[in-house]
Design an enzyme around this catalytic site. Structure first.
Site, mmCIF file in Angstrom:
data_model
loop_
_atom_site.group_PDB
_atom_site.id
_atom_site.type_symbol
_atom_site.label_atom_id
_atom_site.label_comp_id
_atom_site.label_asym_id
_atom_site.label_seq_id
_atom_site.Cartn_x
_atom_site.Cartn_y
_atom_site.Cartn_z
ATOM 1 N N HIS A 128 84.123 67.532 76.291
ATOM 2 C CA HIS A 128 82.818 68.175 76.504
ATOM 3 C C HIS A 128 82.463 68.313 77.980
ATOM 4 C CE1 HIS A 128 81.101 63.951 76.398
ATOM 5 N NE2 HIS A 128 80.334 64.465 77.347
ATOM 6 N N ASP A 159 87.363 64.713 71.492
ATOM 7 C CA ASP A 159 86.592 64.755 72.741
ATOM 8 C C ASP A 159 87.392 64.217 73.926
ATOM 9 O OD1 ASP A 159 84.549 65.286 74.452
ATOM 10 O OD2 ASP A 159 83.175 63.748 73.701
ATOM 11 N N SER A 237 80.201 60.620 81.378
ATOM 12 C CA SER A 237 81.160 61.176 80.428
ATOM 13 C C SER A 237 82.536 61.361 81.041
ATOM 14 C CB SER A 237 80.673 62.535 79.924
ATOM 15 O OG SER A 237 79.731 62.379 78.904
#
Length: 608
Positions: A128, A159, A237
Site C-alpha cells: 500500500h 501487502d 508503513s
C-alpha cells in the site's frame, strides 16, 4: 480473506487494526577522570619548607566483571543498531489513483512510507506504500539525496512489495537486513521508520502481544498477523520490526481509537512472497473454495455421529470452480489438514498451545502444491488430496481491493455501467453512506452462470434519460430478458443488440428502458458536456479512434487537484466485515466523509 467472507472458512471473528509510539531509551555511562599520576598509582609529594609528608593514593579498583560485560553488551547493541539504521529507507510516492464513482477520472496524490534494505539490493516495504504509483523516490537514513526507485514485485494480497534502485551508490556501505523467525508472545521488538510528526528516523520499542489471523486492511484478506504494542503511526508503513537484530515482520496497520495496538506482516508470509516470485512471476496465495462452518454445537456433532475425540469443521458448500470439487463433497467433516488436527472452532495448533485459523496451513503452500485433507463422510474416515490451482480472486463475486489498474466502465445514453468491486463499494459508501444491496453482494459467491455483478453507477443527465437521473448503484440482473455471466458478456449484449429499445431489469423486476437510436445519437454530446474522453475503458475499446488514454496520458488529464500528503492514510469503518467509509487525512488538511451506519460497527481498521 475475512473469515466471514472467505470461501476457505466461514466462522466469524472481529478483526481490528492499529499503531502507536514508545520512544526507546538510551543509557549513557560517564567515566570520572582522575589525575594522570593517580591513574599510574604513583605517590604524590608536597615540596615546602616543612617536613615532607608522603601521601599514598588508593589502589585503582578493577572494573567489575558485570559492569565490563554490560559495557561490552551496550557497545555491541549500539553497533548493531547503527547497522540497522543505515538500512532503513524513507519512500516517497507519487500515485495516480482512479475514481471508481467517475471511472474516466483520476487524481494525483503524494505520500511517504518506510522500507528496509535486504539482500540483492532490494528494498522491502508494504504494497500500500507503492500502490498506484507513477513515480518513486527513496532516501536512506542519515542522507539527504533522493534516488529514483522502481517496483520490482508486489503482493497486494499480503501487502508486501519489493522495490529497487538502479544507481549502485544508493546501497554503498549498507548491510542488508536478514529475515528472522516468527517471534513469540512477549518477545521484545523494535520498530524503525519515518512516521508523521518529524523528518528524522523514529525508533520505538514494544513486545509481541498476540499471533493469529486478522483481516489485512489493504486487501481484505484474512491472514496470519502479529500484534505488537510498539507505537506506530502514519508513515511507519513498510518499516521493519526488528527482533534479535533480524526482521521479525513488516509494519502494516493499526487499530484506530485504541492505544498501542499495531500489526505487522510476519516473516513466514514474507518468505512465502519471496519463494513465489523466484520464477519471475507472482502467483499469490492459494485458496480452496470450500465454505465451512464450526462444529461446536452438540446437536451438530450428534447428527454427524462424531465422538468426543473427533473434531473438525463441516464443509457445507464446495464452489463450482474449487480445485477440491472432486475430492470434497457438501456434508463432509474436515478433521485435519496436512496431518494437523482441526478443532471444532476451525483453528489449528501452529505452535504448542497457540492456535489460529486452519487457513494457516493453506497459506503455507504455493500454488501448484498438493494439499492433504482428512475427512469423515457418512461416518467413514477418508484421506483426500488435490492440487492447489486457485487463489481467492477466483472465488469472489465482488472482487476485493484492486490496485495498479483503472476501473472498467461503459457509458451509453448517459448511463454509466461498471462491474461491482470492493473499490467501487468503498467509494460509493463515502458518497452515499450505506451498504444496501451492494454490501450484500460482498458475501456472495460466484456461480457458473454469475461470475460478476454489474451496476448503473450513475446517470449523466440528458434528454434521453429523463426520469432516471436519480438512479445510482442499481444492480442489473438482465438485459432484454437475458441474464449475463460477467461485465464482458454484458457489454457484448449491449453492443450487439438490434432491439429498438434496450430493457434493463433488476432482481425484483424493476425495469429501465433505453431508446437505442436516440441514445447513440446523443452519446457524443453527453461526453463533451461532461468532459469525458472516452465512452468506455480501454480494455473494452476495439476501435483505435475511440481508445481511452493510456495511464501515462491520464496523468496529464487530471480533473482533481494534487494532494500533498505524508502518507495515504485510509481509515476504514467495518460494518459486518464490510467497509463503510474511507477518510483521507493529510498533513495540510483533513477531509472526512462519514457514512450513515445502519448496522452495528464492529471495528475501525487503519492502514499505516
Amino acid at each position: 480473506m475475512t473469515q466471514h467472507d472467505s470461501p476457505s472458512f466461514h466462522h466469524k471473528k472481529d478483526s481490528n487494526y492499529s499503531t502507536s509510539i514508545i520512544a526507546s531509551a538510551f543509557t549513557a555511562l560517564a567515566l570520572i577522570a582522575l589525575p594522570a599520576h593517580a591513574l599510574n598509582n604513583e605517590p604524590a609529594t608536597v615540596k615546602s619548607n616543612t617536613p615532607v609528608v608522603s601521601v599514598s593514593t588508593p589502589q585503582a579498583q578493577p572494573v567489575k566483571p558485570a559492569l565490563s560485560k554490560a559495557l561490552s553488551e551496550t557497545a555491541s547493541k549500539n553497533a548493531a543498531a547503527a547497522i540497522i539504521k543505515d538500512s532503513i529507507v524513507k519512500i516517497y510516492t507519487v500515485a495516480n489513483q482512479p475514481n471508481y464513482q467517475e471511472p474516466w477520472n483520476t487524481s494525483s496524490a503524494q505520500f511517504s512510507g518506510s522500507g528496509s534494505i535486504i539482500v540483492g539490493n532490494k528494498i522491502l516495504t508494504n504494497a500500500h506504500v507503492i500502490a498506484d504509483s507513477t513515480f518513486l523516490e527513496v532516501k536512506r537514513y542519515g542522507q539527504t539525496k533522493r534516488y529514483t526507485a522502481t517496483v520490482e514485485s508486489v503482493s497486494h494480497h499480503a501487502d508486501l512489495a519489493l522495490i529497487t534502485v538502479k544507481d549502485p551508490d544508493f546501497f554503498k556501505n549498507t548491510t542488508p537486513l536478514e529475515l528472522g523467525s516468527l517471534p513469540t508472545t512477549q518477545e521484545e521488538v523494535v520498530v524503525y521508520g519515518f512516521p508523521t510528526g518529524g523528518d528524522t528516523l523514529s525508533v520505538t520499542k514494544g513486545v509481541v502481544s498476540r499471533i493469529e489471523h486478522q483481516q489485512y486492511a489493504h486487501s481484505s484478506e484474512y491472514m496470519l498477523s502479529v500484534q505488537i504494542d510498539a507505537a506506530i503511526n502514519p508513515g511507519n508503513s513498510g518499516g521493519p520490526v526488528i527482533s534479535n537484530g533480524k526482521i521479525a515482520g513488516v509494519v502494516m496497520q493499526g487499530l484506530r481509537g485504541a492505544d498501542n495496538i499495531g500489526y505487522m506482516v510476519p516473516t513466514p508470509t514474507v518468505r512465502h512472497f519471496f519463494d513465489d516470485i523466484k520464477d519471475g512471476k507472482y502467483d499469490g496465495f492459494p485458496d480452496i473454495g470450500i465454505i465451512v462452518q464450526q462444529m461446536e454445537n452438540p446437536a451438530s456433532r450428534k447428527k454427524f455421529k462424531l465422538s468426543e475425540e473427533q473434531t473438525g469443521v463441516l464443509a457445507y458448500k464446495v464452489l463450482f470452480n474449487s480445485p477440491a470439487k472432486e475430492a470434497i463433497k457438501s456434508g463432509d467433516i474436515i478433521t485435519a489438514i496436512d496431518g494437523h488436527a482441526i478443532a471444532n472452532d476451525g483453528t489449528v495448533e501452529f505452535r504448542p498451545k497457540e492456535y489460529t485459523s486452519f487457513g494457516y496451513y493453506i497459506d503455507n503452500h504455493q500454488v501448484g502444491d498438493t494439499l492433504k485433507l482428512d475427512i469423515i463422510r457418512n461416518s467413514q474416515a477418508m484421506h483426500k488430496e488435490f492440487t492447489l490451482s486457485t487463489t481467492s480472486k477466483d472465488f469472489w463475486l465482488v472482487q476485493r481491493e484492486q490496485y495498479d489498474a483503472f476501473p472498467r466502465y461503459f457509458i451509453f445514453g448517459g448511463f454509466v455501467f461498471t462491474p461491482v468491486t470492493k473499490n467501487y463499494i468503498n467509494a460509493g459508501m463515502s458518497f452515499f453512506g450505506g451498504g444496501g444491496e451492494l454490501g450484500e453482494l460482498l458475501n456472495q459467491w460466484p456461480s457458473k452462470d454469475k461470475k460478476e455483478a454489474v451496476v448503473v453507477a450513475q446517470v449523466l443527465a440528458a434528454d434521453t434519460n429523463k426520469g432516471y437521473h436519480d438512479l445510482y448503484d442499481w444492480v442489473i440482473e438482465k438485459v432484454n430478458g437475458e441474464k449475463f455471466e460477467d461485465f464482458d458478456q454484458f457489454f457484448k449484449i449491449m453492443a450487439e443488440t438490434q432491439n429498438e429499445f434496450i430493457t434493463l431489469e433488476d432482481k425484483d423486476g424493476y425495469k429501465v428502458f433505453i431508446d437505442k437510436s436516440a441514445s447513440e445519437n446523443e452519446s457524443k454530446k453527453i461526453l463533451e458536456r461532461y468532459h469525458i474522453d472516452s465512452a468506455r475503458s480501454k480494455d473494452l475499446d476495439s476501435n483505435e479512434t475511440e481508445k481511452t488514454k493510456t495511464v501515462e496520458d491520464q496523468n496529464t488529464l487530471q480533473k482533481t487537484p494534487t494532494k500533498k500528503v505524508s502518507r495515504l492514510d485510509d481509515h476504514i469503518d467495518i460494518i459486518n466485515n464490510n467497509v463503510s467509509s474511507i477518510t483521507a487525512i493529510t498533513d495540510e488538511e483533513t477531509t472526512t466523509s462519514e457514512a450513515t451506519v445502519a448496522n452495528q460497527r464492529l471495528g475501525y481498521f487503519r492502514q499505516f
